[in-house]
Design an enzyme around this catalytic site. Structure first.
Site, PDB file in Angstrom:
ATOM      1  N   GLU A 188       0.791  -1.227   0.000  1.00  0.00           N
ATOM      2  CA  GLU A 188       0.000   0.000   0.000  1.00  0.00           C
ATOM      3  C   GLU A 188       0.828   1.285   0.000  1.00  0.00           C
ATOM      4  O   GLU A 188       0.372   2.313  -0.487  1.00  0.00           O
ATOM      5  CB  GLU A 188      -0.932   0.004   1.221  1.00  0.00           C
TER       6      GLU A 188
ATOM      7  N   SER B  35     -58.597 -11.762  -5.361  1.00  0.00           N
ATOM      8  CA  SER B  35     -59.748 -10.918  -5.019  1.00  0.00           C
ATOM      9  C   SER B  35     -59.439  -9.811  -4.033  1.00  0.00           C
ATOM     10  O   SER B  35     -60.298  -8.949  -3.790  1.00  0.00           O
ATOM     11  CB  SER B  35     -60.886 -11.789  -4.470  1.00  0.00           C
TER      12      SER B  35
END
Length: 759
Positions: A114, A397
């Site tokens: 890094e 329904s």
């Protein structure tokens, strides 16, 4: 004399040699060069000054970076409505490791990967920035070189969002400024310790110590060079470098880290080569250690959490590295009760472990989703299919109050006793007939009776009168939109979720205001800023419509012939609607009589709206049908859950608004929109064989006429009703939303039968 003359001649000759011809431009060219150089230097200096000024301007508004922010995790914490933490996404497996217990090899691997000049720079490294630019352009970085130092990365993880949209000049300037401050205030060992404990390592894991436990089942101190090199390289892309899921990518990344370590002279080339030859799967654990929220609680709230994260994502939040505190509307006790009802054996006897449930509970006066169940018996699956929000199953329904009868009251001023026709019906423009579950006709009946007995034909005829356009507008007001134009068939089945339906029915419960359902009430970001969320109510229908629909749907539960009597709770003021979706005719002979694909019940009090779907995921697979007796399970789930919810609130009935007038018809209390009483017609119900239906409590003769002074009252004789019912014939059934599981499409069947159990 001659000598003097000679001297003068020589001088004159020399002068003559100097004067002829143009002057050489050497001096002018030098002056031009100096001017250009001066301008360039001035521009550079001014640019540097401007850049420095801008940098310090941005730096002044940089957020504070504290030791707590540097050392704490960046997980997303989720809280219930009472403020109790229920989940810590990314922090479940986090174990903090002090610098003394971080292997030196891991530190060397991280630095080599890094930030090679980590111990030499001051938090920001101009040499690294230039080197990164050159390396990335030349392609010589092996994917290892970036412009940000390790300290800058720590600042980004601790204070800022990692989203690509936040990579602005201002953010980079603030990041650099804070990195300088962090480097000044903390030692290199402290900075490295914070970094090792903060980075995301995939699978909800934060920190390299936790990653060692998760991936290898041990601590960092017990890992070798190959494993430590892999962990050091994972933060760049933790998902892609997961050795259990993508071993080929993980190996490539690990080997690059080892090469970087050798290049940085922290290991020898021989050590790097030997480690690279080690299998990437060497030492991997077969099971993964977890901790934090209990497995039981995690399963209980799984669907709710999944929807919370979906909601956060839609708002632009980063849930993996955002460090968020998310406050939700979750009623954990109600959630646990719903989970126990669906998964336990003490409430309901389920036909099989594959029988599924989806359910949502909404507060009518706010839109708050207080509980959500995405399935039952889901095993070890995390964030699996959330059936509470799926929209590929017909609501059957339960659509009737939303698309048929609600709009009829809202736009046509139908009274609750409006005569509606239950007689032979063929969809306009087709040869497709529509039937009720019993394949019988009741003649002309009231709208109330048609609703509580869940008769299909009167519902579709009512939708014809309303018109698809008006019905669609009504649904839109309830938060529903569809990709395809709706048809008459959708009047007995919409492709919506339990979340949508609970929120829509909630508008009936609160007097006609729709609140968009939401789970997240407040988000506190890592910088301490609080963002509050609420749903703004919008009027979806008149108070008269909401009250009259509610009054009719009470009978669904309380009337002896109602389709939802299994949901009745003694003494509780409530209303609701059933829904069952039959198989298409070309498949009906493969299932028992009365079997359906889906069964619903959606009901409400003034305090809660609960929608429940039940069925099988693969409804056409052998044995995956809802038997006639099992269609009541949705009602039972509702009943047990609502019984519990009712203990938490007061029980009060709805009061008729001033825009509604009460009347009595055949000893039945009925209502009409004030000023629009209609005219009572002959609604004596008869079967297709002509016999009188004596069980109809709402049948009455034409002598019970309501007197009104309104010039716009409805004509409601059989003749005029027939005329109205055929007024809208341009719509053709085509499946509505493109799913042929509801009723039957025109090319596969000649009948539509949505059956609600009311025999």
């Amino acid at each position: 004399m001659s000598s003097n003359n000679t001297t003068r001649e020589t001088r004159m000759s020399r002068n003559a040699e100097r004067t002829p011809g143009p002057k050489k431009p050497r001096r002018n060219g030098w002056r031009l060069f100096r001017r250009i150089l001066f301008i360039v230097v001035a521009v550079v200096v001014l640019g540097l000054l401007a850049g420095a000024g801008l940098f310090f301007y941005y730096a002044q508004s940089a957020p504070k970076v504290t030791q707590g922010a540097l050392s704490s995790d960046t997980s997303t914490r989720v809280y219930d409505a009472k403020g109790n933490i229920i989940s810590r996404l990314g922090a479940q497996n986090r174990s903090y490791v002090k610098s003394d217990n971080i292997p030196a090899t891991l530190k060397k691997a991280v630095v080599s990967t890094e930030d090679r000049r980590f111990y030499k720079n001051d938090g920001v490294d101009p040499i690294r920035i230039l080197g990164a630019a050159f390396a990335n352009v030349s392609g010589s970085s092996l994917g290892m070189q970036g412009g940000s130092t390790l300290t800058q990365q720590l600042v980004k993880l601790s204070v800022f969002s990692t989203a690509a949209s936040d990579r602005t000049l201002k953010r980079k300037a603030q990041e650099a400024w804070l990195a300088l401050k962090v480097d000044h205030e903390y030692s290199k060992d402290q900075i490295l310790e914070y970094y090792v404990n903060k980075v995301y390592m995939g699978n909800g894991v934060y920190g390299m110590e936790t990653a060692a436990e998760y991936y290898y089942g041990t601590s960092l101190k017990k890992l070798g060079l190959p494993q430590l090199a892999l962990l050091a390289g994972m933060p760049q892309s933790p998902t892609n470098y997961d050795p259990t899921t993508y071993p080929q990518y993980a190996k490539k990344r690990r080997d690059l880290v080892l090469s970087a370590m050798a290049k940085n002279n922290v290991i020898t080339s021989a050590q790097a080569t030997q480690a690279q030859a080690t299998s990437i799967k060497a030492g991997l654990a077969k099971t993964h250690k977890t901790s934090g929220t209990s497995a039981k609680t995690t399963k209980v709230i799984d669907a709710y959490l999944k929807q919370v994260y979906a909601e956060l994502k839609s708002k632009g939040y980063n849930t993996t590295t955002g460090g968020l505190k998310v406050h939700t509307n979750l009623d954990l006790d109600a959630q646990k009760k719903l989970y126990d009802i669906a998964n336990g054996s003490s409430y309901i006897s389920y036909p099989s472990s594959k029988f599924q449930v989806g359910s949502t509970i909404v507060e009518p006066n706010s839109g708050k989703v207080v509980a959500m169940l995405g399935g039952r018996k889901t095993g070890k699956v995390t964030f699996g299919l959330n059936r509470a929000v799926q929209t590929d199953r017909s609501s059957a329904s339960t659509a009737k109050p939303l698309m048929d009868y609600g709009p009829a009251i809202e736009y046509l001023n139908y009274p609750t006793y409006e005569p509606v026709k239950d007689s032979a019906f063929t969809y306009p423009g087709t040869d497709k007939n529509l039937y009720d579950w019993d394949r019988q006709y009741q003649g002309t009946i009231t709208m109330r009776k048609a609703l509580y007995e869940s008769r299909n034909i009167p519902a579709v005829r009512t939708l014809q009168n309303v018109g698809i356009s008006k019905a669609t507008d009504f649904l839109k007001g309830l938060g529903m939109s569809f990709d395809k134009t709706l048809t008459l068939q959708n009047g007995i089945g919409l492709y919506i979720s339990t979340e949508q339906e609970a929120a829509a029915y909630a508008a009936f419960a609160n007097g006609g205001t729709y609140y968009k359902p939401y789970l997240v009430s407040r988000v506190v970001t890592q910088d301490g800023k609080s963002h509050n969320y609420a749903s703004t109510g919008k009027k979806a229908m008149s108070a008269a419509t909401a009250f009259m629909i509610t009054d009719m749907m009470k009978d669904v539960i309380t009337n002896d012939n109602g389709s939802g009597t299994a949901a009745e709770i003694s003494g509780l003021y409530q209303a609701g609607k059933t829904g069952t979706d039959s198989y298409p005719d070309d498949y009906a002979d493969q299932v028992p009589d009365g079997a359906t694909m889906d069964s619903w019940f959606t009901g409400y009090t003034k305090n809660y709206a609960v929608s429940v779907w039940t069925g099988y995921d693969k409804q056409f697979q052998a044995g995956h049908y809802v038997s006639e007796s099992d269609t009541k399970i949705a009602q039972q789930i509702y009943k047990y859950e609502m019984s519990y919810l009712a203990t938490k609130t007061t029980n009060s009935d709805w009061t008729a608004p001033s825009t509604v007038t009460e009347t009595t018809q055949n000893n039945q209390k009925e209502y009409y929109v004030t000023g629009h009483p209609g005219t009572v017609g002959d609604t004596t119900a008869t079967s297709q064989y002509g016999s009188t239906n004596t069980t109809s409590s709402s049948a009455y003769s034409s002598n019970n006429q309501v007197t009104t002074n309104s010039s716009s009252s409805h004509a409601s004789t059989t003749e005029s009703s027939s005329s109205k019912e055929s007024a809208n014939t341009e719509q053709k059934p085509s499946g509505g939303t493109g799913n042929d599981n509801n009723t039957n499409s025109t090319d596969t069947s000649s009948a539509t039968t949505n059956k609600d159990d009311n025999s």
